[in-house]
Design a protein around this motif. Structure first.
Motif, PDB file in Angstrom:
ATOM      1  N   THR A 249      15.515   3.038 -40.203  1.00  0.00           N
ATOM      2  CA  THR A 249      15.757   1.934 -41.143  1.00  0.00           C
ATOM      3  C   THR A 249      14.491   1.140 -41.433  1.00  0.00           C
ATOM      4  O   THR A 249      14.527   0.166 -42.182  1.00  0.00           O
ATOM      5  CB  THR A 249      16.833   0.978 -40.597  1.00  0.00           C
ATOM      6  OG1 THR A 249      16.321   0.282 -39.446  1.00  0.00           O
ATOM      7  CG2 THR A 249      18.093   1.734 -40.223  1.00  0.00           C
ATOM      8  N   GLY A 250      13.367   1.524 -40.792  1.00  0.00           N
ATOM      9  CA  GLY A 250      12.109   0.841 -41.046  1.00  0.00           C
ATOM     10  C   GLY A 250      11.746  -0.224 -40.037  1.00  0.00           C
ATOM     11  O   GLY A 250      10.741  -0.931 -40.221  1.00  0.00           O
ATOM     12  N   ILE A 251      12.501  -0.370 -38.961  1.00  0.00           N
ATOM     13  CA  ILE A 251      12.169  -1.345 -37.930  1.00  0.00           C
ATOM     14  C   ILE A 251      10.994  -0.819 -37.101  1.00  0.00           C
ATOM     15  O   ILE A 251      11.020   0.304 -36.611  1.00  0.00           O
ATOM     16  CB  ILE A 251      13.376  -1.630 -37.004  1.00  0.00           C
ATOM     17  CG1 ILE A 251      14.545  -2.189 -37.812  1.00  0.00           C
ATOM     18  CG2 ILE A 251      12.975  -2.584 -35.890  1.00  0.00           C
ATOM     19  CD1 ILE A 251      14.271  -3.519 -38.466  1.00  0.00           C
ATOM     20  N   PHE A 252       9.961  -1.652 -36.934  1.00  0.00           N
ATOM     21  CA  PHE A 252       8.788  -1.283 -36.137  1.00  0.00           C
ATOM     22  C   PHE A 252       9.067  -1.652 -34.679  1.00  0.00           C
ATOM     23  O   PHE A 252       9.497  -2.770 -34.382  1.00  0.00           O
ATOM     24  CB  PHE A 252       7.547  -2.006 -36.663  1.00  0.00           C
ATOM     25  CG  PHE A 252       7.089  -1.502 -38.000  1.00  0.00           C
ATOM     26  CD1 PHE A 252       5.976  -0.683 -38.116  1.00  0.00           C
ATOM     27  CD2 PHE A 252       7.789  -1.837 -39.150  1.00  0.00           C
ATOM     28  CE1 PHE A 252       5.569  -0.206 -39.359  1.00  0.00           C
ATOM     29  CE2 PHE A 252       7.390  -1.359 -40.399  1.00  0.00           C
ATOM     30  CZ  PHE A 252       6.268  -0.539 -40.500  1.00  0.00           C
ATOM     31  N   MET A 253       8.816  -0.720 -33.756  1.00  0.00           N
ATOM     32  CA  MET A 253       9.254  -0.868 -32.373  1.00  0.00           C
ATOM     33  C   MET A 253       8.150  -0.461 -31.396  1.00  0.00           C
ATOM     34  O   MET A 253       7.182   0.211 -31.765  1.00  0.00           O
ATOM     35  CB  MET A 253      10.509  -0.020 -32.124  1.00  0.00           C
ATOM     36  CG  MET A 253      11.558  -0.128 -33.212  1.00  0.00           C
ATOM     37  SD  MET A 253      13.071   0.784 -32.862  1.00  0.00           S
ATOM     38  CE  MET A 253      13.922  -0.430 -31.860  1.00  0.00           C
ATOM     39  N   ASP A 254       8.329  -0.885 -30.132  1.00  0.00           N
ATOM     40  CA  ASP A 254       7.383  -0.500 -29.090  1.00  0.00           C
ATOM     41  C   ASP A 254       8.130  -0.246 -27.786  1.00  0.00           C
ATOM     42  O   ASP A 254       9.264  -0.708 -27.606  1.00  0.00           O
ATOM     43  CB  ASP A 254       6.311  -1.572 -28.886  1.00  0.00           C
ATOM     44  CG  ASP A 254       4.955  -0.964 -28.555  1.00  0.00           C
ATOM     45  OD1 ASP A 254       4.931   0.010 -27.774  1.00  0.00           O
ATOM     46  OD2 ASP A 254       3.939  -1.443 -29.075  1.00  0.00           O
ATOM     47  N   TYR A 255       7.459   0.453 -26.866  1.00  0.00           N
ATOM     48  CA  TYR A 255       8.062   0.784 -25.585  1.00  0.00           C
ATOM     49  C   TYR A 255       7.806  -0.296 -24.535  1.00  0.00           C
ATOM     50  O   TYR A 255       8.451  -0.323 -23.501  1.00  0.00           O
ATOM     51  CB  TYR A 255       7.487   2.111 -25.059  1.00  0.00           C
ATOM     52  CG  TYR A 255       7.823   3.301 -25.918  1.00  0.00           C
ATOM     53  CD1 TYR A 255       9.011   4.002 -25.725  1.00  0.00           C
ATOM     54  CD2 TYR A 255       6.960   3.729 -26.918  1.00  0.00           C
ATOM     55  CE1 TYR A 255       9.329   5.103 -26.509  1.00  0.00           C
ATOM     56  CE2 TYR A 255       7.268   4.819 -27.710  1.00  0.00           C
ATOM     57  CZ  TYR A 255       8.449   5.498 -27.503  1.00  0.00           C
ATOM     58  OH  TYR A 255       8.764   6.578 -28.294  1.00  0.00           O
ATOM     59  N   ASN A 256       6.821  -1.174 -24.804  1.00  0.00           N
ATOM     60  CA  ASN A 256       6.360  -2.130 -23.821  1.00  0.00           C
ATOM     61  C   ASN A 256       6.560  -3.548 -24.340  1.00  0.00           C
ATOM     62  O   ASN A 256       6.075  -3.896 -25.419  1.00  0.00           O
ATOM     63  CB  ASN A 256       4.874  -1.859 -23.529  1.00  0.00           C
ATOM     64  CG  ASN A 256       4.297  -2.753 -22.476  1.00  0.00           C
ATOM     65  OD1 ASN A 256       4.128  -3.949 -22.703  1.00  0.00           O
ATOM     66  ND2 ASN A 256       3.958  -2.190 -21.333  1.00  0.00           N
ATOM     67  N   ALA A 257       7.255  -4.386 -23.573  1.00  0.00           N
ATOM     68  CA  ALA A 257       7.554  -5.743 -24.027  1.00  0.00           C
ATOM     69  C   ALA A 257       6.283  -6.562 -24.213  1.00  0.00           C
ATOM     70  O   ALA A 257       6.139  -7.292 -25.207  1.00  0.00           O
ATOM     71  CB  ALA A 257       8.479  -6.432 -23.028  1.00  0.00           C
ATOM     72  N   ASP A 258       5.343  -6.481 -23.265  1.00  0.00           N
ATOM     73  CA  ASP A 258       4.105  -7.253 -23.374  1.00  0.00           C
ATOM     74  C   ASP A 258       3.331  -6.892 -24.637  1.00  0.00           C
ATOM     75  O   ASP A 258       2.779  -7.766 -25.327  1.00  0.00           O
ATOM     76  CB  ASP A 258       3.224  -7.004 -22.150  1.00  0.00           C
ATOM     77  CG  ASP A 258       3.717  -7.736 -20.908  1.00  0.00           C
ATOM     78  OD1 ASP A 258       4.286  -8.830 -21.065  1.00  0.00           O
ATOM     79  OD2 ASP A 258       3.531  -7.214 -19.798  1.00  0.00           O
ATOM     80  N   GLU A 259       3.288  -5.605 -24.957  1.00  0.00           N
ATOM     81  CA  GLU A 259       2.566  -5.175 -26.150  1.00  0.00           C
ATOM     82  C   GLU A 259       3.291  -5.626 -27.417  1.00  0.00           C
ATOM     83  O   GLU A 259       2.638  -5.964 -28.420  1.00  0.00           O
ATOM     84  CB  GLU A 259       2.393  -3.660 -26.131  1.00  0.00           C
ATOM     85  CG  GLU A 259       1.453  -3.193 -25.030  1.00  0.00           C
ATOM     86  CD  GLU A 259       1.244  -1.690 -25.015  1.00  0.00           C
ATOM     87  OE1 GLU A 259       1.973  -0.983 -25.754  1.00  0.00           O
ATOM     88  OE2 GLU A 259       0.364  -1.225 -24.271  1.00  0.00           O
ATOM     89  N   ALA A 260       4.605  -5.646 -27.393  1.00  0.00           N
ATOM     90  CA  ALA A 260       5.370  -6.126 -28.545  1.00  0.00           C
ATOM     91  C   ALA A 260       5.086  -7.606 -28.790  1.00  0.00           C
ATOM     92  O   ALA A 260       4.918  -8.040 -29.939  1.00  0.00           O
ATOM     93  CB  ALA A 260       6.857  -5.903 -28.318  1.00  0.00           C
ATOM     94  N   TYR A 261       5.002  -8.406 -27.718  1.00  0.00           N
ATOM     95  CA  TYR A 261       4.701  -9.835 -27.855  1.00  0.00           C
ATOM     96  C   TYR A 261       3.306 -10.048 -28.444  1.00  0.00           C
ATOM     97  O   TYR A 261       3.101 -10.920 -29.301  1.00  0.00           O
ATOM     98  CB  TYR A 261       4.802 -10.536 -26.502  1.00  0.00           C
ATOM     99  CG  TYR A 261       6.193 -10.594 -25.927  1.00  0.00           C
ATOM    100  CD1 TYR A 261       7.306 -10.811 -26.738  1.00  0.00           C
ATOM    101  CD2 TYR A 261       6.410 -10.434 -24.557  1.00  0.00           C
ATOM    102  CE1 TYR A 261       8.586 -10.854 -26.209  1.00  0.00           C
ATOM    103  CE2 TYR A 261       7.683 -10.476 -24.022  1.00  0.00           C
ATOM    104  CZ  TYR A 261       8.766 -10.683 -24.854  1.00  0.00           C
ATOM    105  OH  TYR A 261      10.038 -10.728 -24.332  1.00  0.00           O
TER     106      TYR A 261
END
Length: 259
Positions: free
Chosen positions: A179-191
Motif C-alpha cells: 500500500t506504499g507504507i515505508f517500514m523498517d525492522y529496527n525501532a531505533d532506526e525508524a525513530y
C-alpha cells in the motif's frame, strides 16, 4: 521437477530450517546453483523468502539480515541507485543521511559530486564522505552506538536531529508494503528516520527492488511524506500506483548501465 514445484519446495525448506545455503538447496533438489539462485531471486521479489549472501532466510517482519550480508546483496543495484541519487543534489546542499548499505554507497557517489554538508548517524557514511573527498563538511551525530550497523541511535541522536533544518533527508528503509507504507525492522532506526524527515525540507528514499512490496515490523512513514523514491526496478503496478497517487516521484536506476 517442475519450476513451480521446485520453488514451493524451496520455500518450505527455508521455512523449516530458517536459513539455508544455495549449495544445500542445489544438493537437496538435484539442480544447479544458478537455478537455485534464480528461484531465490523470484521468491525474494514475492516476499516469500529473503535472500542473503550465499543463500536465503525465512521472512520475518522483526528480523533484518546483518549489515555484512546486506552490504554484498544486490551490490550492483545499490551502486546504480547511489549514482542516480547523487545526481539529484546540488553542491552546497545540506543532507541528513541515515545508516544503511545503500546510503553508504550513496555517500561514496555523492562525495565525487562536489561540496556538501552531511549530517549522519552512520560511521560508514561519514567515512566514505571523508575518504573519497575531503571537500565536504561531515558531522557525525552523537548517541548510543550500535556496532551491528555502525550507527548512533537513541534519544541523544534524536535530540540533535531535532535542532537541525536541513535541505534534504536521504534515507534507506527495510521495506515498502504493497500500500506504499515505508517500514523498517529496527525501532531505533525508524525513530531516527522520522526525526530526519521532520528536520528536512525534502525526503528521498533509496531502496533496492528486493524491498518493494514487502513488510517490516515498524512503520516509518506514509507515502505522502516521501518526495522521491530511487530504486533499481519499477515497483509492482499496485505499489507504483499507490506511490504516485501520494505524490512520490519514482526514479529507476538500471544496474550495469552508465548513468
Amino acid at each position: 521437477m517442475k519450476p513451480i514445484d521446485r520453488r514451493e519446495r524451496i520455500a518450505a525448506i527455508v521455512k523449516e530450517t530458517s536459513r539455508v545455503s544455495v549449495e544445500e538447496l542445489a544438493r537437496m533438489l538435484s539442480t544447479s546453483h544458478e537455478t537455485v539462485r534464480r528461484d531465490l531471486a523470484l521468491l525474494s521479489e514475492r516476499g516469500v523468502v529473503r535472500k542473503v549472501h550465499g543463500g536465503a532466510v525465512h521472512t520475518q517482519t522483526a528480523l533484518e539480515s546483518p549489515y555484512g550480508d546486506r552490504s554484498v546483496t544486490a551490490r550492483g543495484e545499490k551502486r546504480a541507485i547511489a549514482e542516480r541519487a547523487a545526481q539529484l543534489f546540488e553542491p552546497g546542499d545540506s543532507l541528513l543521511v541515515d545508516a544503511g548499505s545503500t546510503t553508504t554507497a550513496f555517500a561514496e557517489a555523492l562525495a565525487r559530486a562536489g561540496h556538501f554538508t552531511i549530517i549522519t548517524n552512520s560511521i560508514m557514511v561519514a567515512r566514505e564522505m571523508w575518504s573519497v573527498s575531503k571537500r565536504s563538511d561531515v558531522y557525525l551525530l552523537g548517541g548510543r552506538y550500535s556496532g551491528e550497523n555502525h550507527e548512533t541511535v537513541g534519544p541523544h541522536a534524536i535530540e540533535e536531529i531535532q535542532r537541525l533544518h536541513a535541505d534534504h533527508a536521504v534515507l534507506t528503509i527495510g521495506a515498502i508494503d504493497p500500500t506504499g507504507i515505508f517500514m523498517d525492522y529496527n525501532a531505533d532506526e525508524a525513530y531516527v528516520a522520522r526525526a530526519m524527515m521532520a528536520s528536512a525540507r525534502q525526503t528521498t528514499v533509496l531502496a533496492d527492488s528486493t524491498k518493494l512490496g514487502r513488510r517490516a515490523l515498524f512503520q516509518v512513514c506514509e507515502p505522502r511524506q516521501v518526495d522521491r523514491l530511487v530504486t533499481d526496478r519499477p515497483p509492482p503496478l499496485p505499489l507504483a500506483e499507490a506511490l504516485r497517487s501520494a505524490g512520490v516521484d519514482i526514479l529507476v536506476a538500471e544496474a550495469g548501465r552508465s548513468l
